[in-house]
Design an enzyme around this catalytic site. Structure first.
Site, PDB file in Angstrom:
ATOM      1  N   THR A 237       0.846  -1.203   0.000  1.00  0.00           N
ATOM      2  CA  THR A 237       0.000   0.000   0.000  1.00  0.00           C
ATOM      3  C   THR A 237       0.879   1.250   0.000  1.00  0.00           C
ATOM      4  O   THR A 237       0.389   2.348   0.261  1.00  0.00           O
ATOM      5  CB  THR A 237      -0.897   0.054   1.264  1.00  0.00           C
ATOM      6  N   ALA A 238       2.182   1.073  -0.296  1.00  0.00           N
ATOM      7  CA  ALA A 238       3.109   2.214  -0.198  1.00  0.00           C
ATOM      8  C   ALA A 238       3.300   2.862  -1.569  1.00  0.00           C
ATOM      9  O   ALA A 238       2.652   3.863  -1.876  1.00  0.00           O
ATOM     10  CB  ALA A 238       4.421   1.752   0.412  1.00  0.00           C
ATOM     11  N   ARG A 239       4.147   2.281  -2.392  1.00  0.00           N
ATOM     12  CA  ARG A 239       4.367   2.790  -3.740  1.00  0.00           C
ATOM     13  C   ARG A 239       4.720   1.626  -4.664  1.00  0.00           C
ATOM     14  O   ARG A 239       5.464   0.708  -4.272  1.00  0.00           O
ATOM     15  CB  ARG A 239       5.517   3.808  -3.759  1.00  0.00           C
ATOM     16  N   ASP A 263      -2.238  -2.117  -3.796  1.00  0.00           N
ATOM     17  CA  ASP A 263      -2.956  -0.850  -4.010  1.00  0.00           C
ATOM     18  C   ASP A 263      -2.110   0.101  -4.854  1.00  0.00           C
ATOM     19  O   ASP A 263      -2.556   1.190  -5.194  1.00  0.00           O
ATOM     20  CB  ASP A 263      -3.260  -0.221  -2.638  1.00  0.00           C
ATOM     21  N   GLU A 268       0.683   4.205 -12.841  1.00  0.00           N
ATOM     22  CA  GLU A 268      -0.600   4.677 -12.292  1.00  0.00           C
ATOM     23  C   GLU A 268      -0.988   5.975 -12.988  1.00  0.00           C
ATOM     24  O   GLU A 268      -0.116   6.830 -13.186  1.00  0.00           O
ATOM     25  CB  GLU A 268      -0.476   4.938 -10.795  1.00  0.00           C
ATOM     26  N   HIS A 286      -5.071   2.448  -5.871  1.00  0.00           N
ATOM     27  CA  HIS A 286      -4.411   3.479  -5.043  1.00  0.00           C
ATOM     28  C   HIS A 286      -5.447   4.289  -4.245  1.00  0.00           C
ATOM     29  O   HIS A 286      -5.581   5.505  -4.427  1.00  0.00           O
ATOM     30  CB  HIS A 286      -3.545   4.405  -5.908  1.00  0.00           C
ATOM     31  N   ILE A 287      -6.154   3.577  -3.355  1.00  0.00           N
ATOM     32  CA  ILE A 287      -7.202   4.253  -2.559  1.00  0.00           C
ATOM     33  C   ILE A 287      -6.948   4.092  -1.057  1.00  0.00           C
ATOM     34  O   ILE A 287      -7.881   4.164  -0.260  1.00  0.00           O
ATOM     35  CB  ILE A 287      -8.611   3.729  -2.939  1.00  0.00           C
ATOM     36  N   SER A 289      -5.783   5.995   1.229  1.00  0.00           N
ATOM     37  CA  SER A 289      -6.202   7.091   2.121  1.00  0.00           C
ATOM     38  C   SER A 289      -7.602   7.602   1.792  1.00  0.00           C
ATOM     39  O   SER A 289      -8.024   8.636   2.316  1.00  0.00           O
ATOM     40  CB  SER A 289      -5.185   8.233   2.036  1.00  0.00           C
TER      41      SER A 289
END
Ligand code: DGY
Length: 319
Positions: A237-239, A263, A268, A286-287, A289
């Site tokens: 979930t980082a990069r 994620d 992207e 990439h959700i 947050s």
């Protein structure tokens, strides 16, 4: 007194935009399309401040063409790998981010990905949804149990620690690698490893929570996937930059890893089309947050940083 001119590059939360409009001479990109290098260069001549997201890239080439007007880039993100920090610093432009406020939301999503990857969420959802669920057997969709398993965390910063706190609810045996060992009040009993390699050997589940930097590009490569216990599950979930995606697929093919929860991707938006045929990869766009509460908190944190800057104080999250 004239209010500073502020450019907000994406559609932030309503509460954020209301507050920003109250306190700044505001222009918002209501189209909500990512700003190009050209857009940022143009904005630097018209605005004193920009609130961008990780979708806007402040490359050294673009920053070199900025006007002297722009004074601060107050990111609406904790990650700042989209900003060439030395280039911005050289131009005398302050840069801030939004740490803390998204840790729980991101850790929640990491938990969702870990559970979903471990327990066949992709295939299970699909066969029920499409009417293909026509039998049941004890041998059907048998996954990997999370409760009590060994969890390796790379990067025990705010999000890593928030994830560890949630994993304790599953009685996981928590191990971590971090550049420095944490004091006990932060480690909360988690076992420290001095190297990534040492951590990988015990990581039946592995979750990545470190920033993307030149040092962490392809942190998970072929060699490192081979060091995981067979059938491990990896969560990112980082990069996307942290994972060599070809190596991930190769590790899935051999069974070195049994599943992945992702994620973040190298490309992207869009992700990796080669991943689509693998039910063992549970993917989200990439959700991490993306909760209402966290979006407000991120926007307000970016504005707090701007308010401090324009009132002559040091912003709390100055990088
Ligand atoms: C962050 O804050 O870095 C998240 O990835 C969203 O941009």
């Amino acid at each position: 007194m004239t209010r500073p001119r502020l450019c907000i590059t994406r559609r932030l939360s309503d509460a954020t935009l209301e507050r920003a409009a109250r306190d700044y001479d505001l222009v918002v990109n209501h189209d909500d399309t990512p700003g190009s290098a050209g857009d940022l260069i143009a904005a630097s001549a018209e605005f004193d401040a920009i609130i961008p997201c990780h979708s806007e890239h402040f490359s050294a080439e673009a920053v070199a063409q900025f006007s002297d007007r722009l004074r601060i880039v107050a990111n609406h993100s904790v990650g700042v790998d989209h900003c060439d920090l030395p280039a911005l610093k050289e131009r005398g432009i302050a840069v801030t981010n939004t740490p803390d406020v998204l840790s729980d939301a991101t850790a929640e999503l990491a938990m969702l990905l870990m559970l979903g990857a471990a327990r066949n969420a992709v295939a299970g959802d699909r066969i029920v949804r499409t009417g293909l669920w026509d039998s049941w057997s004890p041998a059907f969709m048998v996954g990997k149990q999370v409760t009590g398993a060994r969890l390796g965390i790379i990067g025990m910063g705010r999000v890593g620690r928030a994830f560890a706190a949630k994993a304790r609810g599953f009685n996981m045996d928590i191990h971590y690698y971090n550049r420095t060992e944490l004091p006990e009040d932060k480690a909360q009993g988690a076992t420290y490893h001095e190297s990534v390699e040492s951590l990988l050997g015990v990581a039946d589940f592995l979750s990545l929570h470190c920033p993307a930097t030149p040092d962490t590009t392809d942190l998970m490569n072929r060699n490192r996937f081979a060091m995981l216990p067979e059938g491990a599950v990896i969560v990112n979930t980082a990069r996307g930059a942290l994972v060599d995606e070809e190596a991930l697929l190769a590790a899935l093919e051999t069974g070195q890893i049994s599943a992945a929860g992702l994620d973040c991707f190298k490309v992207e938006p869009g992700g990796n089309p080669d991943f689509a045929k693998y039910d063992s990869i549970f993917m989200l766009p990439h959700i991490g947050s993306a909760t209402r509460q966290t979006r407000d908190a991120m926007g307000f944190r970016a504005l707090d940083n701007l308010d401090a800057f324009f009132s002559g104080k040091t912003p709390g999250d100055l990088l």
